[in-house]
Design an enzyme around this catalytic site. Structure first.
Site, short mmCIF file in Angstrom:
data_model
loop_
_atom_site.label_atom_id
_atom_site.label_comp_id
_atom_site.label_asym_id
_atom_site.label_seq_id
_atom_site.Cartn_x
_atom_site.Cartn_y
_atom_site.Cartn_z
N ARG A 66 9.71 -8.09 2.85
CA ARG A 66 9.87 -7.16 3.93
C ARG A 66 9.44 -7.75 5.24
O ARG A 66 10.16 -7.63 6.27
CB ARG A 66 8.92 -5.84 3.67
CG ARG A 66 9.38 -5.28 2.42
CD ARG A 66 10.89 -4.80 2.47
NE ARG A 66 11.41 -4.10 1.29
CZ ARG A 66 12.53 -4.04 0.65
NH1 ARG A 66 13.52 -4.97 1.02
NH2 ARG A 66 12.76 -3.42 -0.26
N SER A 104 16.34 1.90 -9.40
CA SER A 104 16.36 1.69 -8.13
C SER A 104 15.94 0.34 -8.08
O SER A 104 15.01 -0.13 -8.45
CB SER A 104 15.25 2.36 -7.24
OG SER A 104 15.13 1.64 -6.09
N ASP A 119 22.97 4.55 -0.06
CA ASP A 119 22.01 4.81 1.37
C ASP A 119 22.50 4.19 2.51
O ASP A 119 22.83 5.04 3.43
CB ASP A 119 20.82 4.63 1.31
CG ASP A 119 19.85 5.39 -0.09
OD1 ASP A 119 20.42 6.26 -0.61
OD2 ASP A 119 18.89 4.86 -0.67
N ASP A 137 7.58 0.37 1.32
CA ASP A 137 8.58 -0.87 2.22
C ASP A 137 8.74 -0.19 3.61
O ASP A 137 8.45 -1.01 4.42
CB ASP A 137 10.06 -0.81 1.44
CG ASP A 137 9.93 -1.75 0.18
OD1 ASP A 137 9.00 -2.52 0.17
OD2 ASP A 137 10.76 -1.25 -0.71
N1 ARG Z 1 6.53 -1.47 -5.72
C1 ARG Z 1 6.99 -2.49 -5.59
C2 ARG Z 1 6.42 -2.92 -4.00
O1 ARG Z 1 5.98 -2.02 -3.51
C3 ARG Z 1 8.54 -2.61 -5.43
C4 ARG Z 1 9.07 -1.72 -4.61
C5 ARG Z 1 10.57 -1.93 -4.94
N2 ARG Z 1 11.76 -1.24 -3.89
C6 ARG Z 1 12.71 -0.78 -4.67
N3 ARG Z 1 13.45 -0.05 -3.40
N4 ARG Z 1 12.98 -0.55 -5.84
O2 ARG Z 1 6.42 -3.89 -3.72
#
Ligand code: ARG
Length: 396
Positions: free
Chosen positions: A94, A173, A15, A123
């Site tokens: 984040r 992912s 990406d 995110d």
């Molecule tokens: N669902 C989790 C969160 O919102 C993990 C997100 C993981 N992100 C990823 N790009 N795999 O904190």
């Protein structure tokens, strides 16, 4: 010229590699990539890759210490675990990524920052709300959300432009930092299916774990871990050490159907060995050192704190206020906790605190007993008074 620079948060995956050219073409901008090490990253390899896919400049930051000190340990002291399952690894990373992006954009004189989040997750919200708090004048661009390309489109786009990318990305992912590994997509999207062993990397399957348990003593100083088995360790080292040790015993696997901020439920797999051990040990030490009322109130604050972190509201006055409360509760959370790691389970087997509220002479049934048992009679009589009164006045 300030109008033509964009700082892109760059992981080196498909990406963000494609995003470098896309941003260049769409905005006619110079792309500065920023790669942040939150624990699991080969900064130099990713830097080289950024330059190969067309970045004008590739910045790197080692933010591990800041992650531990400013985000992970505050969340640990708060007892922040989302929906009682997820210790928030990705969510805690984040706001720090946003902080690094804001600093880099300001230093570079960029008009915008860009990130590779999709439009379906938490995110994007965490990064953009954090940017709004830290650098409201800097534009945020989300190429993956804007361009509407599928994964195959991205691969074709990269091929057309001769971008050196490897299409052999994992079928899941994955996001990882010191506090944990988050895995989603692929067959994990069927919540009925048991996660395949390949989804796990940090934790051993039960059959491969040692038959002998490992015992260890974690020392806490005002709610933060500072030593293991008597050996002082910096936060980053302590977490890395525990991830290895507990992961080797198969500890830290979480299979969670969670409620995302954007309204969807998603099935996520987490591997978070150190966080599981540290939260369990910390809670055990609080059981010795907090009063009943402190413990009950703090449990409610923990839930609120976890929601704030999960929902991208780190840089807010409310989170700071919660932290001030949490800090105050941790004044006497100093002591040792002994845990046993064995067959995917972390069990607290002992605890001791400098200023413990557990008093042996009050608790014991032995000769040393100093509890005034005779006084219990009067206590019960007064305590039961409203019960007696009501049951007489209102027999039904
Ligand atoms: N669902 C989790 C969160 O919102 C993990 C997100 C993981 N992100 C990823 N790009 N795999 O904190």
């Amino acid at each position: 010229m300030p109008e033509n620079k964009i700082v892109l948060a760059f992981s080196g995956g498909l990406d963000t590699s494609v995003a470098v050219s896309w941003l260049k073409e769409k905005y006619g901008a110079e792309i500065v990539t920023l790669t942040i090490d939150l624990g699991m990253v080969d900064l130099e390899a990713i830097r080289q890759r950024a330059l190969r896919v067309g970045a004008a400049k590739a910045l790197t930051v080692d933010a591990k210490e800041a992650l531990v000190k400013d985000f992970l340990f505050p969340a640990l002291r708060a007892g922040a675990v989302y929906e009682e399952q997820y210790p928030l690894a990705t969510a805690l990373g984040r706001p720090l990524i946003a902080r690094c992006l804001a600093e880099a954009a300001q230093a570079e004189g960029a008009f915008a920052v860009a990130h590779g989040c999709t439009g379906k997750g938490n995110d994007q919200v965490r990064l953009e709300v954090s940017m709004a708090a830290l650098a409201p004048d800097i534009k945020v661009i989300a190429p993956i959300r804007d361009w509407g390309m599928s994964r195959q489109d991205e691969i074709d786009y990269a091929k057309e432009r001769d971008l050196p990318i490897s299409a052999s990305d994992s079928r899941f992912s994955v996001d990882e930092n010191l506090w944990g590994r988050s895995v989603e997509a692929g067959e994990l999207e069927d919540p009925w299916l048991e996660p395949p062993e390949e989804a796990y990397v940090w934790t051993k399957p039960l059959a491969a774990t040692p038959d002998e348990p490992t015992y260890l003593v974690v020392h806490f100083q005002q709610g933060a871990p500072t030593a293991i088995d008597g050996e002082e360790m910096a936060g980053v080292d302590l977490i890395v050490h525990l991830n290895g040790l507990a992961g080797g015993h198969g500890i830290g696997r979480v299979d969670h159907v969670e409620n995302r901020l954007v309204g969807i439920k998603s099935r996520e797999i987490y591997e978070t060995p150190a966080a599981i051990v540290l939260h369990a040990a910390h809670k055990a030490l609080e059981a010795l050192t907090l009063s009943k009322e402190q413990a009950r109130t703090k449990a409610r604050v923990a839930q609120e704190y976890a929601d704030m972190v999960y929902n991208g509201l780190w840089f807010t006055a409310h989170r700071q206020d919660l932290d001030a409360y949490v800090r105050s509760t941790q004044r006497y959370v100093t002591g040792d906790v002994r845990v046993r790691l064995h067959k995917a389970t972390c069990t607290v087997v002992g605890r001791t605190a400098t200023n413990s509220l557990y008093q042996y002479d009050l608790a014991t049934y032995g000769r040393e007993d100093t509890f005034d048992q005779a006084a219990a009679e009067g206590f019960i009589s007064i305590y039961g008074l409203p019960v007696r009164t009501q049951s007489q006045a209102q027999p039904e």
